[in-house]
Design a protein around this motif. Structure first.
Motif, short mmCIF file in Angstrom:
data_model
loop_
_atom_site.label_atom_id
_atom_site.label_comp_id
_atom_site.label_asym_id
_atom_site.label_seq_id
_atom_site.Cartn_x
_atom_site.Cartn_y
_atom_site.Cartn_z
N ARG A 255 0.92 -1.34 0.03
CA ARG A 255 -0.08 0.07 0.12
C ARG A 255 0.64 1.16 -0.03
N THR A 256 1.86 1.37 0.78
CA THR A 256 2.67 2.57 0.86
C THR A 256 3.59 2.62 -0.38
N LYS A 257 3.97 1.65 -0.98
CA LYS A 257 4.47 1.87 -2.36
C LYS A 257 3.73 2.46 -3.34
N SER A 258 2.48 1.78 -3.47
CA SER A 258 1.60 2.40 -4.50
C SER A 258 1.07 3.64 -4.13
N ALA A 259 0.95 4.15 -2.73
CA ALA A 259 0.59 5.54 -2.41
C ALA A 259 1.88 6.37 -3.00
N TRP A 260 2.78 6.04 -2.62
CA TRP A 260 3.91 6.91 -3.16
C TRP A 260 4.08 7.16 -4.62
N ALA A 261 3.74 6.15 -5.46
CA ALA A 261 3.74 6.03 -6.66
C ALA A 261 2.40 6.90 -7.34
N GLY A 262 1.42 6.60 -6.42
CA GLY A 262 0.12 7.51 -6.92
C GLY A 262 0.16 9.16 -6.62
N ALA A 263 0.87 9.35 -5.49
CA ALA A 263 0.92 10.46 -5.25
C ALA A 263 1.82 11.38 -6.30
N ALA A 264 2.92 10.67 -6.32
CA ALA A 264 3.76 11.28 -7.26
C ALA A 264 3.28 11.62 -8.73
N ALA A 265 2.63 10.78 -9.19
CA ALA A 265 2.07 10.62 -10.73
C ALA A 265 1.17 11.85 -10.66
N ARG A 266 0.10 11.72 -9.51
CA ARG A 266 -0.98 12.68 -9.53
C ARG A 266 -0.41 14.13 -9.58
N LEU A 267 0.69 14.19 -8.84
CA LEU A 267 1.30 15.60 -9.10
C LEU A 267 2.21 16.17 -10.31
N GLY A 268 2.42 15.06 -11.20
CA GLY A 268 3.02 15.04 -12.47
C GLY A 268 4.55 14.66 -12.40
N MET A 269 4.71 14.03 -11.12
CA MET A 269 6.29 13.68 -10.95
C MET A 269 6.51 12.23 -11.43
N GLN A 270 7.76 11.87 -11.60
CA GLN A 270 8.00 10.57 -11.94
C GLN A 270 8.64 9.79 -10.93
N PRO A 271 7.75 8.67 -10.19
CA PRO A 271 7.99 8.03 -9.14
C PRO A 271 8.92 6.99 -9.43
N VAL A 272 10.15 6.83 -8.43
CA VAL A 272 11.14 5.83 -8.72
C VAL A 272 11.20 5.04 -7.31
N ILE A 273 10.89 3.74 -7.21
CA ILE A 273 10.77 3.10 -5.92
C ILE A 273 11.88 1.88 -5.88
N VAL A 274 12.76 1.89 -4.96
CA VAL A 274 14.06 1.06 -4.94
C VAL A 274 14.01 0.26 -3.55
N ASP A 275 14.56 -1.09 -3.85
CA ASP A 275 14.67 -1.77 -2.76
C ASP A 275 15.96 -1.27 -2.10
N GLY A 276 16.07 -1.00 -0.76
CA GLY A 276 17.00 -0.55 -0.09
C GLY A 276 18.12 -1.67 0.21
N ALA A 277 17.77 -2.98 0.01
CA ALA A 277 18.92 -3.66 0.10
C ALA A 277 19.81 -3.73 -1.09
N THR A 278 19.43 -3.33 -2.18
CA THR A 278 20.40 -3.01 -3.39
C THR A 278 21.01 -1.97 -3.55
N THR A 279 21.11 -1.00 -2.64
CA THR A 279 22.15 0.23 -2.45
C THR A 279 23.29 -0.15 -1.84
N GLN A 280 24.00 0.99 -2.04
CA GLN A 280 25.34 0.61 -1.28
C GLN A 280 25.32 0.95 0.29
N VAL A 281 24.06 1.12 0.94
CA VAL A 281 23.98 1.16 2.28
C VAL A 281 24.26 -0.05 2.81
N GLU A 282 24.01 -1.18 2.27
CA GLU A 282 24.16 -2.59 2.48
C GLU A 282 25.73 -2.90 2.62
N HIS A 283 26.38 -2.17 1.83
CA HIS A 283 27.93 -2.23 1.84
C HIS A 283 28.78 -1.27 2.62
N GLY A 284 28.06 -0.54 3.54
CA GLY A 284 28.38 0.37 4.65
C GLY A 284 28.38 1.73 4.46
#
Length: 504
Positions: A196-225
């Motif tokens: 629900r929160t992912k779809s709410a973020w995407a829906g809110a951004a799209a309604r404002l004319g923005m481009q939503p991008v949603i990323v799994d945090g485990a795939t970022t460099q945060v996992e490498h420190g």
């Protein structure tokens, strides 16, 4: 006197000459000799004449928006005179006809003496004028703000945010939602599962004319420190708004959010960029503000007169799925007690919440004229309640054990803690929101709320969920407009005027 023969008439017995100019032919003869070119989608009358089609609804809407901006109308093929009228090719619909004396004709399809059913507030076509008024000065004070905890905002700021969310919801349902932030990127990092929160973020951004991008945090460099501040600086360089969910480990989620915001602010200051990159908490270990604000909107809609004096039960409920975060009950007790509600928190022994949240709830209840109490009986919490919010969360001591195991990256220890948490949950299978407990509420008709997904058959009985399924879905939809309002108040200059113009 001899009657003059028309040139197109043939002599008796003679050959029939080719008619010139259609003389002597009626409409049917002309249609038979010169049939019109018929396209697959054209409509024709009985005489074979083509009837021009009205433009598509989307084209109608785009042309109407052009007219509001003062742009010249777009030409999109044939338009019926009934639509554009004698004044030109304006795509605005003509007003309904009036009778003598200025009285409106009844709407199409309505019969005299038949009452049309009232629309539900969430149905399409809701009135924009019914939305709360917007305070321009209050909205201007929210420019550039992030939302990390609801307790970071005072009552006036939250009221301005909720009024904006209600106005955006009304505009969206009326088909007048303006693209306030075109060509901008709304980036979200999720370190936990979400629907629900992912779809709410995407829906809110799209309604404002923005481009939503949603990323799994485990795939970022945060996992490498990579540090949270460094992550914030990099994302602040490239995106225009940032949402984060980091809720599984006590003591880490809220800290991560604040470090990310510090990195964003430091980069913007060093680069001399005068733009806002708001950071939105999409659930942390302490609070789930977009969810609880949507819950507050739903309670106000369904409980006329406000929350003052209303009895609301926030209760633990059994779940066999996993040890869930503490953030939703903590966010509820620290938000609802600000509005004069009488909040009862119910849970078995060992499932307490964070001390800071409990102390804050008690202080706010005393200041607002409400009440806050804790009980170990689900029945007692439900008795006479106007609204109930039964959901599961993990045992507090085991949630603390997760912290050290997570820092050591000990997967086996984390799995063992999860098993122990579910075994402890199983000792309280009778903590379920069922028909018997709902009958204990005020007149047996309390509102049932849940952040979803609910464990049906464990947290809530199938019958109770079936009765309230539509309501909890509408409750969840409010999160779209809360997020949209957060992004709009932080980034859109002169927001009150622009929303007023969109609603005209």
């Amino acid at each position: 006197m001899r009657r003059r023969r028309h040139p197109g008439h043939a002599r008796r017995g003679g050959p029939h000459p080719r008619p010139r100019g259609g003389g002597g032919q009626g409409p049917r003869e002309r249609a038979a000799r010169h049939p019109p070119r018929r396209d697959a989608h054209d409509r024709h009358d009985r005489r074979g004449r083509r009837v021009p089609r009205l433009p598509h609804r989307a084209a109608h809407r785009a042309a109407r928006d052009d007219a509001r901006r003062g742009a010249p109308p777009r030409r999109r093929g044939p338009v019926s005179p009934r639509q554009h009228g004698p004044q030109g090719r304006s795509r605005r619909a003509l007003p309904r006809a009036r009778r003598r004396g200025g009285r409106h004709l009844p709407p199409r399809g309505a019969r005299r003496g038949v009452r049309r059913p009232r629309r539900h507030p969430h149905s399409q076509g809701g009135s924009v004028t019914a939305a709360p008024a917007l305070d321009a000065s209050a909205l201007a004070a929210l420019a550039g703000r992030s939302l990390l905890l609801t307790t970071d905002w005072n009552d006036a700021e939250l009221e301005a945010l909720l009024a904006t969310a209600a106005r955006l919801a009304a505009l969206d349902r009326a088909g007048r939602m303006p693209a306030l932030l075109p060509n901008e990127v709304a980036y979200a990092l999720f370190f936990d599962h979400s629907t629900r929160t992912k779809s709410a973020w995407a829906g809110a951004a799209a309604r404002l004319g923005m481009q939503p991008v949603i990323v799994d945090g485990a795939t970022t460099q945060v996992e490498h420190g990579e540090s949270a501040a460094e992550t914030g600086a990099m994302l602040g360089m490239n995106v225009h708004a940032l949402g984060i969910r980091h809720d599984r480990i006590l003591g880490e989620g809220q800290t991560f959010l604040r470090e990310v915001r510090r990195g964003v602010d430091q980069y913007l200051a060093a680069a001399g960029e005068r733009r806002a990159v708001p950071v939105v908490n999409l659930q942390c270990d302490v609070d789930h503000p977009t969810q609880t604000l949507a819950d507050l909107m739903w309670l106000r809609e369904r409980l006329p007169g406000g929350l003052r004096g209303r009895r609301i039960a926030v209760s633990w409920a059994y779940s066999p799925s996993y040890a869930k975060p503490l953030s939703v009950p903590q966010g509820l007790i620290t938000l609802l007690t600000r509005h004069g509600a009488e909040v009862t928190l119910a849970h078995p022994d060992g499932y307490r919440l964070m001390d800071a949240c409990m102390e804050r709830a008690a202080a706010q209840a005393a200041a607002s004229g409400g009440a806050f109490r804790v009980t170990d009986s689900m029945d007692e919490a439900f008795e006479g309640a106007d609204a109930v919010y039964p959901k599961s969360w993990g045992p507090y001591d085991l949630m603390l054990e997760r912290v050290a195991a997570n820092r050591a990256r000990d997967a086996a220890a984390l799995a063992a803690i999860e098993r122990r948490a579910l075994e402890r949950n199983a000792a309280h299978r009778d903590w379920i929101c069922d028909e018997r407990r709902m009958a204990l509420t005020r007149n047996g008709g309390a509102l049932y709320l849940h952040c979803l997904p609910a464990d049906i058959g464990d947290e809530v009985s199938p019958g109770v969920m079936a009765r309230h399924a539509l309501d909890v879905a509408r409750q969840a939809q409010g999160k779209v407009y809360v997020i949209a309002a957060l992004l709009a108040v932080a980034k859109v200059p002169d927001l009150a005027r622009r929303l007023e113009e969109a609603g005209r």
